[in-house]
Design an enzyme around this catalytic site. Sequence first.
Site, PDB file in Angstrom:
ATOM      1  N   ARG A 243       0.914  -0.716  -0.017  1.00 20.04           N
ATOM      2  CA  ARG A 243      -0.099   0.041  -0.092  1.00 20.04           C
ATOM      3  C   ARG A 243       1.120   1.036  -0.038  1.00 20.04           C
ATOM      4  O   ARG A 243       1.430   1.353   0.616  1.00 20.04           O
ATOM      5  CB  ARG A 243      -0.956  -0.048   1.264  1.00 20.04           C
ATOM      6  CG  ARG A 243      -2.253  -1.113   1.152  1.00 20.04           C
ATOM      7  CD  ARG A 243      -2.994  -1.236  -0.034  1.00 20.04           C
ATOM      8  NE  ARG A 243      -4.016  -1.855   0.209  1.00 20.04           N
ATOM      9  CZ  ARG A 243      -4.477  -1.953  -0.962  1.00 20.04           C
ATOM     10  NH1 ARG A 243      -3.440  -3.102  -2.053  1.00 20.04           N
ATOM     11  NH2 ARG A 243      -5.237  -3.166  -1.004  1.00 20.04           N
ATOM     12  N   GLU A 272      -4.190   7.617  -5.255  1.00 18.68           N
ATOM     13  CA  GLU A 272      -3.801   6.974  -6.848  1.00 18.68           C
ATOM     14  C   GLU A 272      -4.832   7.437  -7.221  1.00 18.68           C
ATOM     15  O   GLU A 272      -6.487   7.726  -6.987  1.00 18.68           O
ATOM     16  CB  GLU A 272      -4.012   4.968  -6.558  1.00 18.68           C
ATOM     17  CG  GLU A 272      -3.030   4.544  -6.129  1.00 18.68           C
ATOM     18  CD  GLU A 272      -2.067   3.224  -5.721  1.00 18.68           C
ATOM     19  OE1 GLU A 272      -3.411   2.758  -5.434  1.00 18.68           O
ATOM     20  OE2 GLU A 272      -1.476   2.612  -5.191  1.00 18.68           O
ATOM     21  N   HIS A 291      -1.039  -0.011 -10.495  1.00 17.75           N
ATOM     22  CA  HIS A 291      -1.735  -1.000  -9.377  1.00 17.75           C
ATOM     23  C   HIS A 291      -1.799  -1.394  -9.824  1.00 17.75           C
ATOM     24  O   HIS A 291      -3.499  -1.777 -10.171  1.00 17.75           O
ATOM     25  CB  HIS A 291      -2.502   0.014  -8.521  1.00 17.75           C
ATOM     26  CG  HIS A 291      -3.281  -0.502  -6.413  1.00 17.75           C
ATOM     27  ND1 HIS A 291      -3.683   0.309  -6.098  1.00 17.75           N
ATOM     28  CD2 HIS A 291      -2.935  -1.890  -7.130  1.00 17.75           C
ATOM     29  CE1 HIS A 291      -4.025  -0.872  -5.321  1.00 17.75           C
ATOM     30  NE2 HIS A 291      -3.337  -2.135  -5.481  1.00 17.75           N
TER      31      HIS A 291
HETATM   32  C1  DGY Z   1      -5.949  -5.842  -3.090  1.00 18.27           C
HETATM   33  O1  DGY Z   1      -6.886  -6.510  -3.499  1.00 18.27           O
HETATM   34  O2  DGY Z   1      -5.924  -4.802  -2.280  1.00 18.27           O
HETATM   35  C2  DGY Z   1      -4.858  -5.639  -4.673  1.00 18.27           C
HETATM   36  O3  DGY Z   1      -4.140  -4.060  -4.142  1.00 18.27           O
HETATM   37  C3  DGY Z   1      -6.009  -5.059  -5.625  1.00 18.27           C
HETATM   38  O4  DGY Z   1      -4.713  -5.208  -6.625  1.00 18.27           O
END
Ligand code: DGY
Length: 330
Positions: A243, A272, A291
Amino acid sequence: MSDKKKVLVFRELPDDQLARLIAVHDVTVANPRIAAQKAAFDAALPGAQGLIGSSYPIDSAVLARAPKLEVVSSVSVGVDNYELAALHARGILLCHTPGVLTETVADTVFALLMATSRRVVELANLVREGRWNKNIGPELFGRDVHGKTLGILGFGRIGQALARRAALGFGMPVLYHARRPVDLAAQAPELAGRAQHASFADLLARSDIVVAMLPLSESTRGLMNADAFAQMKPGSIFINGGRGATVREDALLAALDSGHLHAAGLDVFATEPLPLDSPLRTHPRVTALPHIGSATHETRHGMAVLATSNLLQALAGERPAATYDTGAGA
Ligand code: DGY
């Protein structure tokens, strides 16, 4: 009496999964991030008993407008978009999608590891732009990946999948840092003797490549700050596949610009989509992805299937396959 419940789909689902919901429930599709759909989202929220989607903060303000809500099914494994305490206080079930994306996210992170070490994007651009007019010299050489020490911050399913690629495929010694050492003999015997638990400081000091695979919580927010980057080996590489807000982006940029860090590979950012004026977007030693950790056809579909099943099970009063314990604390 009809068992139909009101379901609000707040991010598009594949047609086959939407059909599963429509067959049983009264479904509204409205993505509040799309201006033209925001009013429909706001109108459906007060009656919604189930929500399904991702990438939109479901916080106490949203929950206050959803008095009938029973379950939120996230099409993601990460749950940082959800105000856990508020869900817990209301007894609203939270479901997510662990497992189905593990190997795909590990592939993405390994791609960043290779791209940063071997300067893949930079050198591919050199060819694309017609600048390959002589054999490249040492100024454009990359760095080996095989045999280098990999440090993984966060050693859940994805961290372990990454460790398997590194240790078994590339002969890399692996260090990991997690709240507690993992019983590898029992949980991942193929990594026993190949991955070792290390303190945060020890991992930073000994790794050639540090990968952050951390969930976002109050204890991980801003964890990779100036002090942490200073503890990394000179010339090392930093990758973030967890993250964005676990990293102080100003501190990362300073560590790159001073030459202390060699490169960074980032799939996630504090904001983002990445703002156009972010220096990370064009930094010559940053490989930035939008992402895409889980973004393959197969895996995104698998996530949608699991999230849809979770929601259908919860609304039918059954125990869903993958719930998140909102009472466990950050
Ligand atoms: C999640 O599933 O948390 C991922 O970051 C999505 O790509």
